[in-house]
Motif scaffolding. Structure first.
Motif, PDB file in Angstrom:
ATOM      1  N   ARG A 312      31.741  26.776  33.075  1.00 18.57           N
ATOM      2  CA  ARG A 312      30.508  27.518  32.830  1.00 18.57           C
ATOM      3  C   ARG A 312      30.127  28.307  34.072  1.00 18.57           C
ATOM      4  N   ALA A 313      29.488  29.426  33.852  1.00 14.73           N
ATOM      5  CA  ALA A 313      28.948  30.246  34.929  1.00 14.73           C
ATOM      6  C   ALA A 313      27.592  30.774  34.454  1.00 14.73           C
ATOM      7  N   SER A 314      27.080  31.793  35.123  1.00 16.53           N
ATOM      8  CA  SER A 314      25.748  32.295  34.775  1.00 16.53           C
ATOM      9  C   SER A 314      25.660  33.789  35.029  1.00 16.53           C
ATOM     10  N   THR A 315      24.758  34.422  34.320  1.00 12.85           N
ATOM     11  CA  THR A 315      24.435  35.818  34.580  1.00 12.85           C
ATOM     12  C   THR A 315      23.153  35.867  35.401  1.00 12.85           C
ATOM     13  N   ARG A 316      23.001  36.929  36.164  1.00  8.82           N
ATOM     14  CA  ARG A 316      21.825  37.021  37.029  1.00  8.82           C
ATOM     15  C   ARG A 316      20.577  37.300  36.210  1.00  8.82           C
ATOM     16  N   LEU A 317      19.533  36.569  36.525  1.00  9.42           N
ATOM     17  CA  LEU A 317      18.251  36.784  35.872  1.00  9.42           C
ATOM     18  C   LEU A 317      17.470  37.859  36.614  1.00  9.42           C
ATOM     19  N   PRO A 318      16.731  38.707  35.899  1.00 11.78           N
ATOM     20  CA  PRO A 318      15.836  39.651  36.580  1.00 11.78           C
ATOM     21  C   PRO A 318      14.681  38.897  37.230  1.00 11.78           C
ATOM     22  N   ASP A 319      14.125  39.460  38.272  1.00  7.25           N
ATOM     23  CA  ASP A 319      13.023  38.793  38.970  1.00  7.25           C
ATOM     24  C   ASP A 319      11.831  38.555  38.053  1.00  7.25           C
ATOM     25  N   THR A 320      11.702  39.379  37.029  1.00  6.88           N
ATOM     26  CA  THR A 320      10.539  39.285  36.125  1.00  6.88           C
ATOM     27  C   THR A 320      10.877  38.565  34.819  1.00  6.88           C
ATOM     28  N   TRP A 321      11.911  37.728  34.843  1.00 11.77           N
ATOM     29  CA  TRP A 321      12.380  37.116  33.592  1.00 11.77           C
ATOM     30  C   TRP A 321      11.305  36.255  32.931  1.00 11.77           C
ATOM     31  N   ARG A 322      10.473  35.612  33.722  1.00 10.71           N
ATOM     32  CA  ARG A 322       9.460  34.733  33.126  1.00 10.71           C
ATOM     33  C   ARG A 322       8.431  35.532  32.322  1.00 10.71           C
ATOM     34  N   SER A 323       8.001  36.651  32.859  1.00 11.28           N
ATOM     35  CA  SER A 323       7.027  37.457  32.119  1.00 11.28           C
ATOM     36  C   SER A 323       7.669  38.126  30.905  1.00 11.28           C
ATOM     37  N   PHE A 399      17.153  33.515  44.288  1.00  6.04           N
ATOM     38  CA  PHE A 399      17.940  34.394  43.429  1.00  6.04           C
ATOM     39  C   PHE A 399      18.982  35.226  44.189  1.00  6.04           C
ATOM     40  N   PRO A 400      18.600  35.987  45.231  1.00  6.07           N
ATOM     41  CA  PRO A 400      19.611  36.826  45.899  1.00  6.07           C
ATOM     42  C   PRO A 400      20.750  36.010  46.484  1.00  6.07           C
ATOM     43  N   ARG A 401      20.419  34.897  47.104  1.00  2.00           N
ATOM     44  CA  ARG A 401      21.440  34.051  47.726  1.00  2.00           C
ATOM     45  C   ARG A 401      22.374  33.443  46.690  1.00  2.00           C
ATOM     46  N   ALA A 402      21.812  32.770  45.713  1.00  2.00           N
ATOM     47  CA  ALA A 402      22.624  32.013  44.760  1.00  2.00           C
ATOM     48  C   ALA A 402      23.416  32.933  43.829  1.00  2.00           C
ATOM     49  N   PHE A 403      22.763  33.949  43.287  1.00  2.00           N
ATOM     50  CA  PHE A 403      23.468  34.819  42.340  1.00  2.00           C
ATOM     51  C   PHE A 403      24.496  35.704  43.043  1.00  2.00           C
ATOM     52  N   ASP A 404      24.315  35.937  44.341  1.00  2.00           N
ATOM     53  CA  ASP A 404      25.358  36.631  45.095  1.00  2.00           C
ATOM     54  C   ASP A 404      26.619  35.775  45.146  1.00  2.00           C
ATOM     55  N   TRP A 405      26.455  34.464  45.291  1.00  2.00           N
ATOM     56  CA  TRP A 405      27.614  33.573  45.297  1.00  2.00           C
ATOM     57  C   TRP A 405      28.219  33.435  43.900  1.00  2.00           C
ATOM     58  N   VAL A 406      27.395  33.524  42.865  1.00  2.00           N
ATOM     59  CA  VAL A 406      27.945  33.547  41.503  1.00  2.00           C
ATOM     60  C   VAL A 406      28.896  34.729  41.370  1.00  2.00           C
ATOM     61  N   LYS A 407      28.470  35.884  41.866  1.00  2.00           N
ATOM     62  CA  LYS A 407      29.299  37.091  41.791  1.00  2.00           C
ATOM     63  C   LYS A 407      30.568  36.933  42.624  1.00  2.00           C
ATOM     64  N   SER A 409      32.090  34.300  43.349  1.00  2.00           N
ATOM     65  CA  SER A 409      32.946  33.275  42.751  1.00  2.00           C
ATOM     66  C   SER A 409      33.634  33.756  41.479  1.00  2.00           C
ATOM     67  N   GLY A 410      33.387  34.997  41.096  1.00  2.00           N
ATOM     68  CA  GLY A 410      34.048  35.557  39.922  1.00  2.00           C
ATOM     69  C   GLY A 410      33.135  35.921  38.782  1.00  2.00           C
ATOM     70  N   GLY A 411      31.829  35.671  38.957  1.00  2.00           N
ATOM     71  CA  GLY A 411      30.901  35.967  37.871  1.00  2.00           C
ATOM     72  C   GLY A 411      31.193  35.102  36.663  1.00  2.00           C
ATOM     73  N   VAL A 412      31.394  35.729  35.524  1.00  2.00           N
ATOM     74  CA  VAL A 412      31.712  34.978  34.302  1.00  2.00           C
ATOM     75  C   VAL A 412      33.154  35.240  33.884  1.00  2.00           C
ATOM     76  N   VAL A 413      34.003  35.596  34.863  1.00  2.00           N
ATOM     77  CA  VAL A 413      35.428  35.837  34.608  1.00  2.00           C
ATOM     78  C   VAL A 413      36.234  34.844  35.432  1.00  2.00           C
ATOM     79  N   ALA A 414      37.008  33.985  34.767  1.00  2.00           N
ATOM     80  CA  ALA A 414      37.710  32.907  35.462  1.00  2.00           C
ATOM     81  C   ALA A 414      38.998  33.371  36.132  1.00  2.00           C
ATOM     82  N   ASP A 415      39.553  34.510  35.733  1.00  2.00           N
ATOM     83  CA  ASP A 415      40.787  34.986  36.346  1.00  2.00           C
ATOM     84  C   ASP A 415      40.529  35.433  37.775  1.00  2.00           C
ATOM     85  N   PRO A 416      41.505  35.240  38.698  1.00  2.00           N
ATOM     86  CA  PRO A 416      41.355  35.751  40.051  1.00  2.00           C
ATOM     87  C   PRO A 416      41.260  37.267  40.029  1.00  2.00           C
TER      88      PRO A 416
END
Length: 457
Positions: A312-323, A399-407, A409-416
């Motif tokens: 599993r991975a994740s997509t980046r949430l917008p800063d205003t996702w709660r509203s 958000f900037p720190r963690a989602f930058d590492w998601v990107k 790490s490959g985002g939502v694509v498992a291939d190198p």
């Protein structure tokens, strides 16, 4: 009276944050679906500066020092980066030699989790065997709000702030409206661990005593690492390890193999009759060194205790996702429900940063909870705006720190990002053989210059 916090999930991040709350005398309860003796998290994790930030924020100096004593002694380079090899065991790029790469060490996840659980268990703040069902926002007539947390056994509890630390399949993520966790359907992931007495260390490549080994081949990824704790004193390099001067009773090996889904002739994980045989068969054409690494410990009594999962991975949430999601129900986007670690920024294991970022989250979230607790102790009734501001400050840092590492790490694509087989792998190894020594030299020159003119550095 003060703030009351409920944490769902007693994994690494949930347990670390609970320690921080406990050390600041904030009322909390941790609910965990597993039983205390569960060993589901007993694999290896490599931790660097991000994890250290979380430790220092939530633990005492004595607790941090105690944890550091549990780390592996194999980390000669103290790098969280692996050495990358071809499937024929030819070295391509030794990322552990890069001077700018994140430094750190490795520890067994179960050892770390047990250490983090000890203080909160002793304080009777953990409830095991409790599976989260859903939550409600209860608005009282006097303007106060409670979060009512329901469990599958019919029980419930109330709190001011609910922390979802329930992993990459988070139910809280879905109910609060984030819904950014993505199942990776291109690969399945297989994991194994085993005991590591001296005779097994002697069968493994010496490179593993310095850094983990990673192999990318035709969409597959093999990651292999060792956990070798000391036997009461600091080990000095590889010689002490091969001489058996380590704690053999605690040492272990770990490997993970991500296999492209089309290469697996089964419809579901439960259909696989023997997961270990599947992995061994998959690498049958790889180098003997790699086959030895995979088959090590296969005759142990617990050798069939392999973990298999869908990534599993994740997509980046917008800063205003709660509203943006607020309004469908009162629960969606509500600022009394916060997300932590994999429950909001699950990422692929390619860069080994999932645990690091989850533990760093604790350093960002704890000050906001301390602030809210102080407001309550001062007699203030917390408003939705108070909660929204505190939650926003946490997410703005995270958000900037963690989602930058998601990107990264490959985002939502498992291939190198590019294949390392054949000619390209050879070219990469040649270039790395030139570039890495230059980078190391440049780093040393820079350190030398700064030592001569520290005020100008």
């Amino acid at each position: 009276m003060g703030l009351k916090v409920i944490i769902i999930g007693a994994g690494l991040a949930g347990s670390l944050l609970a320690n921080g709350l406990l050390n600041h005398a904030i009322e909390l309860t941790v609910y965990e679906r597993d039983q205390p003796a569960s060993s589901r998290t007993g694999y290896l994790i490599r931790l660097g500066d991000d994890a250290t930030r979380g430790f220092r924020a939530c633990l005492s100096e004595a607790q941090v020092a105690h944890l550091h004593g549990k780390f592996s002694q194999t980390d000669v380079s103290l790098s969280t980066a692996p050495a990358i090899y071809s499937n024929q065991y030819r070295p391509l790029v030794d990322l552990s030699r890069l001077p700018g790469y994140t430094k750190g060490g490795s520890i067994n996840r179960l050892v770390l989790r047990d250490e983090l659980l000890k203080p909160i268990t002793a304080a009777d703040r953990v409830r095991f065997g409790k599976t989260f069902s859903h939550y409600q926002i209860l608005q009282n007539g006097d303007g106060r709000e409670d979060v009512v947390v329901h469990f599958t056994d019919g029980t419930s509890d109330r709190c001011d702030v609910l922390i979802g630390a329930d992993g990459s399949a988070s139910k809280i993520n879905a109910q609060v409206g984030a819904r950014n966790l993505v199942e990776i359907k291109s690969h399945w992931s297989f994991h194994a661990k085993g005991r590591l007495p001296l005779d097994r260390v002697q069968k493994l490549p010496r490179k593993l005593l310095e850094a983990p080994i990673a192999v990318f081949h035709k969409g597959a990824l093999l990651y292999y690492a060792l956990y070798i704790p000391s036997a009461g004193r600091r080990l000095h390099g590889k010689h002490d390890i091969v001489d058996g001067k380590y704690d053999e009773s605690m040492a272990s090996f770990y490997w993970g193999l991500n296999i492209p889904r089309p290469d697996i002739p089964y419809e579901s994980l439960s259909d696989i009759p023997n997961r270990r045989s599947l992995c061994e068969d998959y690498i049958r054409d790889w180098a003997p060194e790699l086959r030895t690494m995979i088959t090590l410990g296969s005759t142990d009594n617990d050798a069939d205790d392999m973990y298999a999962a869908k990534l599993r991975a994740s997509t980046r949430l917008p800063d205003t996702w709660r509203s943006q999601c607020a309004g469908a129900t009162i629960e969606e986007g509500h600022p009394r429900v916060w997300l932590l670690g994999d429950a909001i920024h699950a990422m692929l294991p390619n860069r080994g940063q999932g645990g690091n970022q989850a533990l760093h989250d604790c350093a960002d979230i704890l000050p906001e909870l301390i602030h809210l607790n102080q407001l309550v102790q001062d007699g203030k009734t917390l408003s939705s705006e108070d909660l929204a501001q505190a939650c926003s400050r946490y997410e703005t840092k995270m958000f900037p720190r963690a989602f930058d590492w998601v990107k990264k790490s490959g985002g939502v694509v498992a291939d190198p990002p590019f294949p390392l087989d054949g000619l390209l792998g050879y070219v990469v190894s040649v270039l790395a053989g030139v570039a890495i020594p230059v980078a190391v030299l440049a780093s040393r020159v820079g350190l030398f210059v700064r030592s001569l003119w520290p005020s100008r550095a």
